[in-house]
Design an enzyme around this catalytic site. Structure first.
Site, PDB file in Angstrom:
ATOM      1  N   HIS A 212      -4.177 -11.432   2.821  1.00  0.00           N
ATOM      2  CA  HIS A 212      -4.892 -10.668   4.021  1.00  0.00           C
ATOM      3  C   HIS A 212      -5.026  -9.265   3.748  1.00  0.00           C
ATOM      4  CE1 HIS A 212      -0.783 -10.382   5.152  1.00  0.00           C
ATOM      5  NE2 HIS A 212      -0.886  -9.693   5.802  1.00  0.00           N
TER       6      HIS A 212
ATOM      7  N   ASP B 291       8.189  -9.325   6.236  1.00  0.00           N
ATOM      8  CA  ASP B 291       7.006  -8.421   5.994  1.00  0.00           C
ATOM      9  C   ASP B 291       7.657  -6.893   5.483  1.00  0.00           C
ATOM     10  OD1 ASP B 291       4.075  -7.515   6.933  1.00  0.00           O
ATOM     11  OD2 ASP B 291       5.285  -6.030   7.838  1.00  0.00           O
TER      12      ASP B 291
ATOM     13  N   ASP C 113       5.653 -15.629  10.016  1.00  0.00           N
ATOM     14  CA  ASP C 113       5.830 -14.265   9.453  1.00  0.00           C
ATOM     15  C   ASP C 113       6.978 -13.514  10.507  1.00  0.00           C
ATOM     16  OD1 ASP C 113       4.797 -11.638   8.197  1.00  0.00           O
ATOM     17  OD2 ASP C 113       3.154 -12.854   8.080  1.00  0.00           O
TER      18      ASP C 113
ATOM     19  N   GLU D  83       8.035 -10.034   1.175  1.00  0.00           N
ATOM     20  CA  GLU D  83       6.676  -9.287   0.868  1.00  0.00           C
ATOM     21  C   GLU D  83       7.054  -8.094   0.129  1.00  0.00           C
ATOM     22  OE1 GLU D  83       2.594  -7.428   2.368  1.00  0.00           O
ATOM     23  OE2 GLU D  83       4.660  -6.927   2.883  1.00  0.00           O
TER      24      GLU D  83
HETATM   25  O1  TEU Z   1       1.732  -4.917   4.312  1.00  0.00           O
HETATM   26  C1  TEU Z   1       2.665  -4.067   3.606  1.00  0.00           C
HETATM   27  C2  TEU Z   1       2.320  -3.431   2.559  1.00  0.00           C
HETATM   28  O2  TEU Z   1       2.832  -3.384   1.614  1.00  0.00           O
HETATM   29  C3  TEU Z   1       0.882  -2.777   2.627  1.00  0.00           C
HETATM   30  O3  TEU Z   1       1.225  -1.610   2.160  1.00  0.00           O
HETATM   31  C4  TEU Z   1      -0.275  -3.404   2.090  1.00  0.00           C
HETATM   32  O4  TEU Z   1      -0.233  -3.106   0.707  1.00  0.00           O
HETATM   33  C5  TEU Z   1      -1.357  -2.497   2.868  1.00  0.00           C
HETATM   34  O5  TEU Z   1      -1.748  -3.642   3.689  1.00  0.00           O
HETATM   35  C6  TEU Z   1      -2.533  -2.377   1.958  1.00  0.00           C
HETATM   36  O6  TEU Z   1      -3.335  -3.576   1.331  1.00  0.00           O
HETATM   37  C7  TEU Z   1       2.405  -5.794   5.408  1.00  0.00           C
HETATM   38  C8  TEU Z   1       1.204  -6.885   5.808  1.00  0.00           C
HETATM   39  O7  TEU Z   1       0.767  -7.767   5.032  1.00  0.00           O
HETATM   40  C9  TEU Z   1      -0.133  -6.041   6.497  1.00  0.00           C
HETATM   41  O8  TEU Z   1      -0.899  -6.800   6.674  1.00  0.00           O
HETATM   42  C10 TEU Z   1       0.452  -5.192   7.378  1.00  0.00           C
HETATM   43  O9  TEU Z   1      -0.601  -4.283   7.776  1.00  0.00           O
HETATM   44  C11 TEU Z   1       1.789  -4.119   7.130  1.00  0.00           C
HETATM   45  O10 TEU Z   1       2.656  -5.014   6.224  1.00  0.00           O
HETATM   46  C12 TEU Z   1       2.252  -3.382   8.331  1.00  0.00           C
HETATM   47  O11 TEU Z   1       3.080  -4.497   9.125  1.00  0.00           O
END
Ligand code: TEU
Ligand code: CA
Length: 535
Positions: free
Chosen positions: A333, A203, A101, A268
């Site tokens: 997750h 991310d 990541d 992502e």
């Molecule tokens: O998630 C980014 C993201 O698009 C978030 O809005 C996600 O939709 C949110 O967790 C609601 O479910 C990434 C990671 O996957 C997440 O775990 C992190 O908390 C976030 O970035 C910040 O780094």
């Protein structure tokens, strides 16, 4: 995309919850290494040959590792850099690629970069983050919101300015407009790629570029305050993300990736429902078609039905064409577990779909055994999203519970009490119990991953089966040598279909009840089959 040709799927590991070896109740790198045989290389393995690890870097854990205080080190909670080197070596020895990541949008506020940046307006790193003066009345520079609730701006009394945090206050946004930041973040990539890492999951990239004028976001005219939905969407995110420089920044990242052989990057990104879907995907694919692609997350929101699934897959396959590679995701997750979203039998059909579609499936740890969301009592809530925006079902702890290795205490995850409670289902849903049960999830994932070695399932074309209707969704996969038909009865009624070909059932979710009589296929409720045309 020519890279990662021999990868049949990617298995996402949330390191905190996979396997604890030192008895502190938290998963660690040694635990992942210990379980590599489960993943690939042995007769009993799952048989998937790439893993992606969620963050394991030094972090105060405000967002469970997505708040990073040192990009080029390992959090002692998870082990050491030598443990990581060992993990890579052992993974490669089993033909497993390792993706890590990469969190480009923000650091932890405890990162030395931010500490320096915050120390004074004159500091060399001041401009590494996004600082702005208050409005004349002292309020934040604009109306932007944090994804996790509240304003995206935090006031620093010492220097009299606000800094921007698109996520938690403890996750200040880096200023990608500053070339020094871009260079430092490319150095991070070089560090890990030189160590032998095979892939990068990037991310929250959508937030990396903002409106250069920092204009207020407009209100969302479709937001319904009664509906108890995420308050973030009270605004349209018009200016706070997806800015004009985004794809230039991503290109800089993909240039680094391209300079190493057979490395890839997956972005992502959740497309903005207010913008054109097709053009958002194509912009991400266009960054660098040889090494970069976005995930497809539409499976999280698509209602379980033959028509809806067909619509979603047909449209996406047609849009991206045959050159771009899809990375379909049905669990991660950040979202409720697949089984909890659609139901047990239904989840199997979705698994069958995912493993027989084109591209590279991305499977969240535990989904291969049918894990469900855990029940998290109020005093065990960890996720800051739930703490800051409680009661709306936004918390992500339920899908992050410990991997269920066995039906022993703590599900064989740890000898101590785990950081999150084990889900109740561990008594019946566990690796050991499923390994030799032909009706289990694990059995199906193993069988289909091995079927996926067939060229046609990996690289063959996709075409909908014209007999598809509101009960059954079918599609062909085809290459020069063979033709495969996948039929999914997504209804709760048994049915019979004439598929017009002489076929042989290669896989069925209902092994004992599968029958083909001539060109007729009998399907039970929520029954899926993989049929090979024996013309
Ligand atoms: O998630 C980014 C993201 O698009 C978030 O809005 C996600 O939709 C949110 O967790 C609601 O479910 C990434 C990671 O996957 C997440 O775990 C992190 O908390 C976030 O970035 C910040 O780094
Ligand atoms: Ca541990």
């Amino acid at each position: 995309m020519k890279r990662w040709q021999n990868v049949n799927g990617i298995y996402q590991i949330y390191p905190r919850s996979f396997k604890d070896t030192n008895g502190d109740g938290i998963g660690d790198l040694a635990g992942i290494t210990e379980k590599l045989d489960y993943i690939n290389g042995k007769p009993d393995s799952l048989g998937i040959n790439a893993i992606w690890l969620s963050p394991f870097y030094p972090s105060p854990m405000a967002d469970f590792g997505y708040d990073i205080s040192d990009y080029c080190a390992v959090n002692p909670l998870f082990g050491t850099l030598d443990d990581f080197r060992r993990l890579i070596d052992e993974a490669h020895a089993r033909d497993i690629k390792v993706m890590i990541d990469y969190v480009p949008n923000h650091t932890s506020d405890e990162h030395t970069w931010f500490q320096e940046s915050k120390s004074s307006r004159e500091n060399e790193k001041r401009d590494w983050y996004v600082w702005r003066d208050p409005k004349p009345d002292g309020t934040p520079p604009n109306n932007w919101l944090s994804v996790f609730g509240g304003s995206a701006w935090e006031f620093d009394p010492a220097s009299g300015q606000y800094f921007l945090h698109s996520f938690l206050t403890k996750q200040p946004d880096l200023n990608w407009a500053n070339p020094e930041v871009r260079e430092a973040m490319c150095d991070v990539l070089h560090f890990w790629l030189k160590l032998g890492v095979d892939g990068i999951r990037a991310d929250a990239v959508r937030w990396m570029s903002k409106d250069p004028e920092f204009r207020d976001n407009p209100l969302n005219p479709t937001y319904n305050p009664e509906a108890k939905t995420d308050p973030y969407f009270v605004q349209l995110q018009t200016h706070s993300r997806y800015g004009p420089q985004l794809f230039a920044y991503l290109r800089q990242i993909s240039d680094v990736i391209e300079s190493y052989p057979d490395r890839i990057v997956i972005f992502e990104d959740y497309p903005d429902a207010m913008l054109d879907l097709r053009s958002q995907y194509s912009d991400f694919y266009a960054v660098n078609p040889h090494v970069a692609a976005p995930f497809n997350f539409e499976g999280f929101k698509t209602p379980y039905s033959a028509m809806e699934f067909r619509r979603f897959i047909d449209r996406f396959q047609a849009d991206i064409g045959t050159v771009s590679r899809p990375f379909y995701c049905f669990g991660n997750h950040d979202n409720p577990r697949l089984v909890s979203r659609v139901g047990r039998e239904q989840a199997k059909l979705v698994g069958l779909l995912q493993l027989t579609l084109p591209g590279t499936p991305v499977i969240y740890y535990g989904d291969e055994i049918g894990m469900e969301d855990g029940m998290i009592p109020p005093d065990k809530v960890h996720d800051p999203f739930e703490k800051q925006t409680p009661g709306l079902g936004l918390g992500r702890d339920p899908e992050r519970t410990p991997m269920q290795w066995s039906n022993e205490p703590f599900a064989g995850f740890s000898r101590a009490e785990p950081w999150l409670p084990v889900a109740d289902s561990f008594k019946t849903v566990d690796v050991i119990g499923e390994l030799h049960d032909a009706a289990s999830f694990l059995y199906m994932y193993r069988a289909l991953l091995s079927l996926r070695d067939m060229h046609v399932l990996r690289f063959g074309s996709y075409a909908p089966w014209e007999g598809s209707d509101e009960f059954v969704y079918g599609y062909f996969r085809e290459d020069a040598e063979s033709q495969i038909l996948i039929l999914l009865n997504m209804s709760s009624e048994p049915t019979m279909r004439d598929v017009g070909i002489d076929g042989q059932i290669m896989y069925s979710t209902h092994m004992l009840e599968s029958a083909m009589i001539g060109s007729f296929v009998a399907l039970q409720a929520h029954h899926g089959v993989v049929i090979r045309n024996i013309r």
